[in-house]
Scaffold this motif. Structure first.
Motif, PDB file in Angstrom:
ATOM      1  N   LYS A   1      -2.230  31.889 100.558  1.00  0.00           N
ATOM      2  CA  LYS A   1      -2.868  32.979 100.022  1.00  0.00           C
ATOM      3  C   LYS A   1      -3.154  34.158 101.214  1.00  0.00           C
ATOM      4  CE  LYS A   1      -7.084  33.946  97.591  1.00  0.00           C
ATOM      5  NZ  LYS A   1      -8.472  33.362  96.822  1.00  0.00           N
TER       6      LYS A   1
ATOM      7  N   PRO B   1     -11.032  36.387  99.983  1.00  0.00           N
ATOM      8  CA  PRO B   1     -12.100  36.924  99.813  1.00  0.00           C
ATOM      9  C   PRO B   1     -13.576  36.269 100.363  1.00  0.00           C
ATOM     10  CG  PRO B   1     -11.855  35.801  97.851  1.00  0.00           C
ATOM     11  CD  PRO B   1     -10.736  35.259  98.812  1.00  0.00           C
TER      12      PRO B   1
ATOM     13  N   GLU C   1     -14.243  31.037 101.490  1.00  0.00           N
ATOM     14  CA  GLU C   1     -12.520  30.871 101.575  1.00  0.00           C
ATOM     15  C   GLU C   1     -12.391  31.235 103.125  1.00  0.00           C
ATOM     16  OE1 GLU C   1     -11.430  32.349  97.292  1.00  0.00           O
ATOM     17  OE2 GLU C   1      -9.761  31.792  98.719  1.00  0.00           O
TER      18      GLU C   1
ATOM     19  N   CYS D   1      -5.313  34.317  93.093  1.00  0.00           N
ATOM     20  CA  CYS D   1      -6.555  34.890  92.992  1.00  0.00           C
ATOM     21  C   CYS D   1      -6.901  36.314  93.439  1.00  0.00           C
ATOM     22  CB  CYS D   1      -7.692  33.821  93.241  1.00  0.00           C
ATOM     23  SG  CYS D   1      -9.088  34.148  92.449  1.00  0.00           S
ATOM     24  N   ASN D   2      -7.650  36.606  94.583  1.00  0.00           N
ATOM     25  CA  ASN D   2      -7.953  37.692  95.014  1.00  0.00           C
ATOM     26  C   ASN D   2      -6.622  38.685  95.143  1.00  0.00           C
ATOM     27  OD1 ASN D   2      -9.123  39.664  97.401  1.00  0.00           O
ATOM     28  ND2 ASN D   2     -10.666  39.047  95.820  1.00  0.00           N
TER      29      ASN D   2
ATOM     30  N   ARG E   1      -4.623  39.298  93.340  1.00  0.00           N
ATOM     31  CA  ARG E   1      -4.427  40.088  92.053  1.00  0.00           C
ATOM     32  C   ARG E   1      -4.929  41.319  92.197  1.00  0.00           C
ATOM     33  NH1 ARG E   1      -8.250  36.876  90.740  1.00  0.00           N
ATOM     34  NH2 ARG E   1      -9.709  37.361  88.695  1.00  0.00           N
ATOM     35  N   ARG E   2      -5.970  41.589  93.027  1.00  0.00           N
ATOM     36  CA  ARG E   2      -6.968  42.913  92.961  1.00  0.00           C
ATOM     37  C   ARG E   2      -6.415  43.777  93.875  1.00  0.00           C
ATOM     38  NH1 ARG E   2     -11.664  41.392  90.595  1.00  0.00           N
ATOM     39  NH2 ARG E   2     -12.137  39.115  90.579  1.00  0.00           N
TER      40      ARG E   2
ATOM     41  N   ASN F   1      -9.923  31.506  90.470  1.00  0.00           N
ATOM     42  CA  ASN F   1     -11.211  30.729  90.344  1.00  0.00           C
ATOM     43  C   ASN F   1     -12.288  31.987  90.384  1.00  0.00           C
ATOM     44  OD1 ASN F   1     -11.441  27.483  90.600  1.00  0.00           O
ATOM     45  ND2 ASN F   1      -9.476  28.293  91.471  1.00  0.00           N
ATOM     46  N   THR F   2     -12.663  32.724  89.391  1.00  0.00           N
ATOM     47  CA  THR F   2     -13.523  33.830  89.497  1.00  0.00           C
ATOM     48  C   THR F   2     -14.783  33.720  88.953  1.00  0.00           C
ATOM     49  OG1 THR F   2     -11.411  35.235  89.280  1.00  0.00           O
ATOM     50  CG2 THR F   2     -13.782  36.464  89.047  1.00  0.00           C
TER      51      THR F   2
HETATM   52  N1  ING Z   1     -12.155  34.612  93.800  1.00  0.00           N
HETATM   53  C1  ING Z   1     -12.576  35.672  93.486  1.00  0.00           C
HETATM   54  C2  ING Z   1     -11.475  36.886  92.919  1.00  0.00           C
HETATM   55  O1  ING Z   1     -10.891  37.491  93.719  1.00  0.00           O
HETATM   56  C3  ING Z   1     -14.069  37.507  93.642  1.00  0.00           C
HETATM   57  C4  ING Z   1     -13.585  36.475  94.384  1.00  0.00           C
HETATM   58  C5  ING Z   1     -15.007  37.246  92.411  1.00  0.00           C
HETATM   59  C6  ING Z   1     -14.062  38.833  94.019  1.00  0.00           C
HETATM   60  C7  ING Z   1     -15.444  38.200  91.913  1.00  0.00           C
HETATM   61  C8  ING Z   1     -14.454  39.984  93.508  1.00  0.00           C
HETATM   62  C9  ING Z   1     -15.412  39.695  92.211  1.00  0.00           C
HETATM   63  O2  ING Z   1     -11.221  36.860  91.687  1.00  0.00           O
HETATM   64  C10 ING Z   1     -11.190  34.195  94.425  1.00  0.00           C
HETATM   65  N2  ING Z   1     -10.682  32.642  94.368  1.00  0.00           N
HETATM   66  O3  ING Z   1     -10.555  34.843  95.131  1.00  0.00           O
END
Ligand code: ING
Length: 303
Positions: A126, A130, A145, A171-172, A174-175, A196-197
């Motif tokens: 990864k 985040p 993390e 996970c993160n 993808r943002r 895991n969100t």
């Molecule tokens: N979890 C979350 C994610 O990026 C997060 C962290 C949650 C960021 C909610 C922003 C808002 O989906 C992981 N494991 O990266």
């Protein structure tokens, strides 16, 4: 057309007391369900072998390392590899990786791609971690993390597998639009990821009701802007008191959600993905060689 039947195998909560064997047994059951539905590739969530432990602050490193795998396949994960070979089904698995070198230890939030013969095709660590690295007691739960993992140094890679070019994310990742573009520039037709969100986001709670929207927004955009299939799989439900987002989904290169989970438990959703459909986008609206202007994009890669 290059049709690939893909299964997104969402997992419901994994409690802290649940053993790896119990979690793996749930995943093996989903692989058998997948076989019955003609699936060739199953995608599991991020950190799929244990509860999402970065929600807690641990002083003791041994307590943290109990959540990590020192070898994969290892005793706990061997049934997944055996089932892959038995059924001829490949899988993506997210797990906590401990690299125990002679003079140092590295810890990563990792995923592997395993083919239908049970061979590890690729590994990803990864990139976008985040959360925070110090205990922040003001939070109703932690997101450590940055404390428990090092960021991956290998970046984004692709592998020839399942009849196409496959990339992985976690996970993160993808943002971040860079994730999709880096994979697409390497020819990725399919991006696999687990997440895991938590619904509650302590720094900005007024966004809690937007978690589902933001989850799909960034992946639908990434899929469309890069002409890729995206398969995103949640660890979902109320896990150790923390509500985790579900809505695992399979997204086409047009950005359409073609399959989505409708529960917060263990749930297999499937779709027959035609990898050639990426051409509708990559040969036209987002034809990189025809339309991209990298000489004007330098800022994007600057620190
Ligand atoms: N979890 C979350 C994610 O990026 C997060 C962290 C949650 C960021 C909610 C922003 C808002 O989906 C992981 N494991 O990266």
């Amino acid at each position: 057309s290059r049709k690939l039947m893909i299964g997104a195998a969402q997992l419901g909560p994994i409690t802290r007391s649940e053993t790896r064997d119990q979690a793996v047994a749930r995943m093996v059951a989903l692989m058998h369900q997948a076989k019955a539905r003609g699936v060739e590739l199953v995608v599991f969530p991020e950190l799929a072998l244990t509860t999402f432990f970065p929600r807690w602050y641990f002083e003791d490193q041994d307590a943290i390392d109990a959540f990590f795998e020192r070898e994969v396949p290892g005793p706990a994960t061997q049934p997944l590899f055996d089932t892959a070979r038995e059924l001829g089904i490949g899988f993506y698995l997210g797990y906590a990786e401990l690299v125990d070198a002679a003079d140092s230890k590295q810890r990563y939030n990792t995923s592997i791609l395993v083919d239908g013969a049970g061979h590890i095709v690729g590994k990803y660590r990864k990139v976008h971690l985040p959360g925070h690295s110090e205990h922040e007691p003001w939070r109703s739960f932690q997101h450590l993390e940055k404390r428990y993992f090092e960021p991956g140094q290998e970046g984004f890679e692709t592998w020839q597998a399942f009849g196409g070019t496959v990339g992985m994310a976690i996970c993160n990742d993808r943002r971040w639009p860079e994730t999709y573009r880096m994979l697409a520039l390497q020819g990725a037709e399919l991006m696999l990821l687990g997440y895991n969100t938590p619904i509650h986001y302590p720094p900005v709670p007024e966004h809690d009701h937007l978690q589902g929207f933001h989850n799909h927004l960034c992946m639908q955009a990434g899929a469309y802007q890069n002409g890729m299939w995206v398969v995103a799989v949640a660890k979902a439900g109320r896990e150790e008191g923390c509500e985790l987002l579900g809505q695992s989904c399979i997204i086409s290169p047009t950005g359409e959600i073609v399959a989505m989970a409708s529960t917060l438990g263990d749930e297999l959703i499937t779709y027959e993905c035609d990898l050639d459909r990426t051409k509708e986008i990559r040969d036209h609206i987002f034809n990189f060689s025809l339309h991209r202007r990298p000489e004007l994009y330098g800022l994007i890669a600057k620190p």
